[in-house]
Each structure stands twice: as C-alpha cells, then as structure tokens.
Write a protein that holds these residues in place. Sequence first.
Motif, PDB file in Angstrom:
ATOM      1  N   SER A  36       0.857  -1.074  -0.165  1.00 39.27           N
ATOM      2  CA  SER A  36       0.111  -0.121   0.140  1.00 39.27           C
ATOM      3  C   SER A  36       0.913   1.183  -0.034  1.00 39.27           C
ATOM      4  O   SER A  36       2.003   1.142   0.655  1.00 39.27           O
ATOM      5  CB  SER A  36      -0.972  -0.169   1.147  1.00 39.27           C
ATOM      6  N   ILE A  37       0.544   2.269  -0.887  1.00 35.21           N
ATOM      7  CA  ILE A  37       1.163   3.604  -0.727  1.00 35.21           C
ATOM      8  C   ILE A  37       1.304   4.163   0.710  1.00 35.21           C
ATOM      9  O   ILE A  37       0.213   4.352   1.183  1.00 35.21           O
ATOM     10  CB  ILE A  37       0.508   4.529  -2.018  1.00 35.21           C
ATOM     11  N   ARG A  38       2.378   4.568   1.138  1.00 35.20           N
ATOM     12  CA  ARG A  38       2.369   4.944   2.378  1.00 35.20           C
ATOM     13  C   ARG A  38       1.656   6.333   2.581  1.00 35.20           C
ATOM     14  O   ARG A  38       1.811   7.091   1.539  1.00 35.20           O
ATOM     15  CB  ARG A  38       3.747   4.935   3.058  1.00 35.20           C
ATOM     16  N   PRO A  39       1.330   7.040   3.649  1.00 38.93           N
ATOM     17  CA  PRO A  39       0.809   8.328   3.534  1.00 38.93           C
ATOM     18  C   PRO A  39       1.885   9.321   3.436  1.00 38.93           C
ATOM     19  O   PRO A  39       2.959   8.925   4.027  1.00 38.93           O
ATOM     20  CB  PRO A  39       0.052   8.389   4.961  1.00 38.93           C
ATOM     21  N   GLU A  40       1.557  10.280   2.629  1.00 37.35           N
ATOM     22  CA  GLU A  40       2.588  11.436   2.706  1.00 37.35           C
ATOM     23  C   GLU A  40       2.586  12.205   3.802  1.00 37.35           C
ATOM     24  O   GLU A  40       3.493  12.728   4.161  1.00 37.35           O
ATOM     25  CB  GLU A  40       2.533  12.200   1.500  1.00 37.35           C
ATOM     26  N   SER A  41       1.305  12.421   4.486  1.00 35.23           N
ATOM     27  CA  SER A  41       1.181  13.543   5.617  1.00 35.23           C
ATOM     28  C   SER A  41       0.077  12.926   6.642  1.00 35.23           C
ATOM     29  O   SER A  41      -0.728  11.915   6.212  1.00 35.23           O
ATOM     30  CB  SER A  41       0.826  14.777   5.040  1.00 35.23           C
ATOM     31  N   VAL A  42       0.003  13.598   7.454  1.00 39.60           N
ATOM     32  CA  VAL A  42      -1.196  13.004   8.537  1.00 39.60           C
ATOM     33  C   VAL A  42      -1.268  14.329   9.678  1.00 39.60           C
ATOM     34  O   VAL A  42      -0.588  15.127   9.632  1.00 39.60           O
ATOM     35  CB  VAL A  42      -0.437  11.824   9.438  1.00 39.60           C
ATOM     36  N   ILE A  43      -2.625  14.202   9.898  1.00 38.58           N
ATOM     37  CA  ILE A  43      -3.199  15.250  10.953  1.00 38.58           C
ATOM     38  C   ILE A  43      -3.381  14.409  12.242  1.00 38.58           C
ATOM     39  O   ILE A  43      -4.229  13.499  12.330  1.00 38.58           O
ATOM     40  CB  ILE A  43      -4.503  15.748  10.837  1.00 38.58           C
ATOM     41  N   PRO A  44      -2.328  14.616  13.236  1.00 37.17           N
ATOM     42  CA  PRO A  44      -2.597  13.677  14.459  1.00 37.17           C
ATOM     43  C   PRO A  44      -3.733  13.904  15.227  1.00 37.17           C
ATOM     44  O   PRO A  44      -4.550  15.068  15.180  1.00 37.17           O
ATOM     45  CB  PRO A  44      -1.192  14.387  15.368  1.00 37.17           C
TER      46      PRO A  44
ATOM     47  N   LEU B 171      -7.916  15.312  20.036  1.00 42.37           N
ATOM     48  CA  LEU B 171      -9.025  15.024  21.037  1.00 42.37           C
ATOM     49  C   LEU B 171      -8.762  13.571  21.563  1.00 42.37           C
ATOM     50  O   LEU B 171      -8.502  12.413  21.002  1.00 42.37           O
ATOM     51  CB  LEU B 171     -10.513  14.717  20.347  1.00 42.37           C
ATOM     52  N   SER B 172      -8.676  13.513  22.936  1.00 44.95           N
ATOM     53  CA  SER B 172      -8.544  12.125  23.594  1.00 44.95           C
ATOM     54  C   SER B 172      -9.846  11.486  23.660  1.00 44.95           C
ATOM     55  O   SER B 172     -10.751  11.885  22.991  1.00 44.95           O
ATOM     56  CB  SER B 172      -8.336  12.463  25.053  1.00 44.95           C
ATOM     57  N   ARG B 173     -10.082  10.137  24.157  1.00 44.07           N
ATOM     58  CA  ARG B 173     -10.917   9.590  24.035  1.00 44.07           C
ATOM     59  C   ARG B 173     -12.323  10.122  24.826  1.00 44.07           C
ATOM     60  O   ARG B 173     -13.376  10.208  24.359  1.00 44.07           O
ATOM     61  CB  ARG B 173     -10.641   8.151  24.486  1.00 44.07           C
ATOM     62  N   GLU B 174     -11.748  10.611  25.962  1.00 42.56           N
ATOM     63  CA  GLU B 174     -12.652  11.215  26.694  1.00 42.56           C
ATOM     64  C   GLU B 174     -13.416  12.485  26.194  1.00 42.56           C
ATOM     65  O   GLU B 174     -14.799  12.802  26.308  1.00 42.56           O
ATOM     66  CB  GLU B 174     -12.065  11.611  28.215  1.00 42.56           C
TER      67      GLU B 174
ATOM     68  N   LEU C  17     -18.839  10.646   6.109  1.00 39.17           N
ATOM     69  CA  LEU C  17     -17.458  11.154   6.253  1.00 39.17           C
ATOM     70  C   LEU C  17     -17.682  12.653   5.608  1.00 39.17           C
ATOM     71  O   LEU C  17     -16.976  13.418   6.094  1.00 39.17           O
ATOM     72  CB  LEU C  17     -16.661  10.369   5.237  1.00 39.17           C
ATOM     73  N   ASP C  18     -18.307  12.952   4.884  1.00 35.33           N
ATOM     74  CA  ASP C  18     -18.369  14.169   4.371  1.00 35.33           C
ATOM     75  C   ASP C  18     -18.993  15.326   5.522  1.00 35.33           C
ATOM     76  O   ASP C  18     -18.424  16.260   5.610  1.00 35.33           O
ATOM     77  CB  ASP C  18     -19.700  14.448   3.134  1.00 35.33           C
ATOM     78  N   LYS C  19     -19.811  14.684   6.363  1.00 33.22           N
ATOM     79  CA  LYS C  19     -20.181  15.720   7.718  1.00 33.22           C
ATOM     80  C   LYS C  19     -18.950  15.864   8.682  1.00 33.22           C
ATOM     81  O   LYS C  19     -18.924  16.596   9.426  1.00 33.22           O
ATOM     82  CB  LYS C  19     -21.243  14.969   8.552  1.00 33.22           C
ATOM     83  N   LEU C  20     -17.892  14.632   8.366  1.00 33.54           N
ATOM     84  CA  LEU C  20     -16.727  15.166   9.209  1.00 33.54           C
ATOM     85  C   LEU C  20     -15.531  15.866   8.647  1.00 33.54           C
ATOM     86  O   LEU C  20     -14.432  15.994   9.265  1.00 33.54           O
ATOM     87  CB  LEU C  20     -16.151  13.729   9.522  1.00 33.54           C
ATOM     88  N   GLY C  21     -16.029  16.176   7.482  1.00 34.25           N
ATOM     89  CA  GLY C  21     -14.851  17.013   6.624  1.00 34.25           C
ATOM     90  C   GLY C  21     -14.334  18.319   6.884  1.00 34.25           C
ATOM     91  O   GLY C  21     -13.925  19.040   5.980  1.00 34.25           O
ATOM     92  N   ASP C  22     -14.434  18.702   8.063  1.00 36.60           N
ATOM     93  CA  ASP C  22     -14.121  20.102   8.455  1.00 36.60           C
ATOM     94  C   ASP C  22     -12.672  20.127   9.034  1.00 36.60           C
ATOM     95  O   ASP C  22     -12.238  20.710   9.842  1.00 36.60           O
ATOM     96  CB  ASP C  22     -15.026  20.766   9.312  1.00 36.60           C
ATOM     97  N   PHE C  23     -11.814  19.065   8.628  1.00 38.43           N
ATOM     98  CA  PHE C  23     -10.362  18.978   8.929  1.00 38.43           C
ATOM     99  C   PHE C  23      -9.457  20.141   8.294  1.00 38.43           C
ATOM    100  O   PHE C  23      -9.903  20.776   7.401  1.00 38.43           O
ATOM    101  CB  PHE C  23      -9.724  17.887   8.276  1.00 38.43           C
ATOM    102  N   ASP C  24      -8.917  20.793   9.245  1.00 36.51           N
ATOM    103  CA  ASP C  24      -7.891  21.769   8.788  1.00 36.51           C
ATOM    104  C   ASP C  24      -6.653  21.203   8.368  1.00 36.51           C
ATOM    105  O   ASP C  24      -5.713  20.872   8.979  1.00 36.51           O
ATOM    106  CB  ASP C  24      -7.482  22.792  10.167  1.00 36.51           C
TER     107      ASP C  24
ATOM    108  N   GLN D 275      -9.853  15.673  15.201  1.00 37.97           N
ATOM    109  CA  GLN D 275      -8.933  17.198  15.330  1.00 37.97           C
ATOM    110  C   GLN D 275      -9.919  18.189  15.910  1.00 37.97           C
ATOM    111  O   GLN D 275      -9.642  19.021  16.879  1.00 37.97           O
ATOM    112  CB  GLN D 275      -8.700  17.434  13.698  1.00 37.97           C
ATOM    113  N   THR D 276     -11.292  18.053  15.341  1.00 38.44           N
ATOM    114  CA  THR D 276     -12.126  19.155  15.579  1.00 38.44           C
ATOM    115  C   THR D 276     -13.357  18.932  16.559  1.00 38.44           C
ATOM    116  O   THR D 276     -14.113  19.884  17.022  1.00 38.44           O
ATOM    117  CB  THR D 276     -12.776  19.849  14.173  1.00 38.44           C
ATOM    118  N   GLY D 277     -13.740  17.524  16.723  1.00 43.11           N
ATOM    119  CA  GLY D 277     -14.741  17.123  17.632  1.00 43.11           C
ATOM    120  C   GLY D 277     -16.126  17.153  16.885  1.00 43.11           C
ATOM    121  O   GLY D 277     -17.040  16.790  17.378  1.00 43.11           O
TER     122      GLY D 277
END
Length: 375
Positions: A111-119, A122-125, A233-240, A332-334
């Motif tokens: 599998s092509i490895r990811p070039e980048s990542v958003i860590p 948010l914690s589990r809690e 997934l579209d509703k979660l799409g507010d990633f920065d 990332q955003t909650g």
Amino acid sequence: MTNETGAAAAAIRFPCAACGGAMAFDTESQNLKCQYCGDEQQIDSVAGEQKEHAFDDANEDLDALHDWGTAQRAVHCEACGGETLIPGGQTTSTCVFCGSPKVLLEDNVRSIRPESVIPFRLSREEALTSFAKWKKKRWFLPNAFKKQDVRSELNGIYIPYWTYDTETYSVYSAEVGIYHYRTVTRTRVVNGKTETYTDTERYTVWHHANGDYDRSFDDILVPASGHYDGKLLDKLGDFDLGQLHGYAPEFLSGFISERYNVSREEGWGQAQEVADGTLDDEIRDIIGGDEIRNLRIRTNYEDITYKHLLLPVWNASYTYKSRPYYYMVNGQTGTVSGHVPRSAIKITLFTLMCLAIAGAAAIIILSQQSTATGT
C-alpha cells in the motif's frame, strides 16, 4: 491524555528509552508518552512538510512509496469488509469496526504509505463529551436516550484520504437568457362583472455566449475508505489541512490505520467530478444572465499531483434497546456524525404539525382567491 482503546494492543509500538515500556502517541502533548513511567519523546516531524507526487510519473521510486517506516500486515474483516493495517509480527482477533472475530491476516502489504497526517487532537474522553453534546441537540431522539450515559466502544482510527492538485483550462459555450418585461391587457371577473386590467408579463431573449477559463485546484479531498458511508465522512470533513504533518510512524502509535480501498486512479476520478462541478458553477457565474441552456464545457487537466493522507477519527459503536448503532468523531475538531435512534412519537407529532400548517395555509390561499374572484 494517552489513547487507551481495545485497538491499542494491535497498534504500532515504540519502546521507552527510560524504562523500556511501550510508548503511544499522546493527544495532549502531541508527543510519544510512556504508558508506565510517563517519559515523553518528541516526534521528528514538521507541520506542512509534505511532498506532492506526480500522478503519471512512471519513474517514481515505488519501493520508497510503499515504505511505511515499519512492516505492515493487513487485517480483513469477513463480517463488515473493513480493512486495517497493523505492525508486522502482531496479531488481532477482532475487527475494530464491528467487533467481529471473523478476521483474516495478510502479509506483504503493498500500500502506498501516507505522505502526511493530521495527528489526533481529541482524547477518548473528549470524543465522548463531543458525542454527548451532539446527541442532546438532536430533536428527534428519544428523551430517555438523550439523558442516559451511552456506553460506547471507541477506537482511534486514521482514515485514508487522497488529495489532488491540478491546473485546468476550459473552453465553454452556452445560450444565455435575459428576462425582459412588457405591459399587457387582461380581463377578469369581479363580483360577476368582466373588467379589464393591465399586468406585467415576463419574456426571455436568448443570445449565444462563449469563452475560456483558467482554474487551479489545490487539495481536492477524496475519502479512500472502503468501510464508511461517504455521506457520514462528508459531515466530518471540516479538517484543517493547514495542520498536516509529514508522515512519521510514531503518530500511529496507540492507534489503528484503515487500509485504503479506493485506488489513486479511482480517487482521481472522484476528484475530477468535484472539479467539474466547481467549474460548472463558476463558469455559470461568469456567463451570468437569468437562464442558461445548452452549456458545454471542455476541460484539459494538467500537472496532476496527489498525496495520500491519514486523518484522525474516533470510531464508536453502542447498543440501544438491543439495536446496534455507530457514530464517528473528528479527532481534530470534535465534529460528530453518525446514526442514532429516533422517537416515533416526536416524528409523528412533527408530521401532524406540518400537515396542520399546510392545511391552514391552503385555507387562507383559497379564501383569498374566492375574495378576488367574487365567488
């Protein structure tokens, strides 16, 4: 706080230099943190450090593209079809998506490895808190469900995405309609008598339009997940995406990554559909007018590049009145997206209210029409 989920046992591990214990990514400090002695280790990755790959580069080093920094094994669930990646040499007995024990392990993952990542931020809690706030705002949920403390099984999972950049050049032609107005004489019956009156009538004048349009697209985001509902997934799409970090395997420590099921070629097809829709909207704005018909757009796509990203999501499942449900929280955003139970009583009351309003509106309209015609 360090992620503590059932998936952690199958995740990438790094030994602590102080005590030799397992280190995992800590959402609060954004470092590796020992789960035993609390020692921290900074991750050697810089925000914004990514490389775009040419889509049609036949000379690219494929071995380097498949190097994840650690050996990988794929886990395929026969029950739900979900696929995840775990470190080579480790095993897992259940699916992190549905909990099914029907999983198969595969070696030699290419599998092509990811070039980048958003860590994960948010914690589990914190993810649980986001869900609790979200469900309280849903009007159609049963009141008992809103008030109860839902016990969710959360797994921190990195969802695969593709992003695409491209330069476009479009030529277009269309017929443009402009509204004009004129005064006309009409007749009507009022109180049994026929009378004439003047009215304003609209008509459309059409003319031909054509032109060209240059447009650059940056980071068209396409989910590469084969498991999740695209609408959720579209509703979660507010990633920065401005917070992207260059990929480092340490970010995955304590978490699971989903294996992409949408190839980069399939992803580009979806990205092109997004670009085509954007070009259609923008060219319509350029053409202007009141109506447009027979619009034809021919577009050349050049300098196409792509990246493979991993974006953080808390995946959760729970049971309410013996029925399973699941939801996701943007790590990332909650932002929350998911399926929840519905109250039949609330839905019925809302429907009756809408029917009552529509009925009242119809009566008012009919009354006004009767008054106007004198009947």
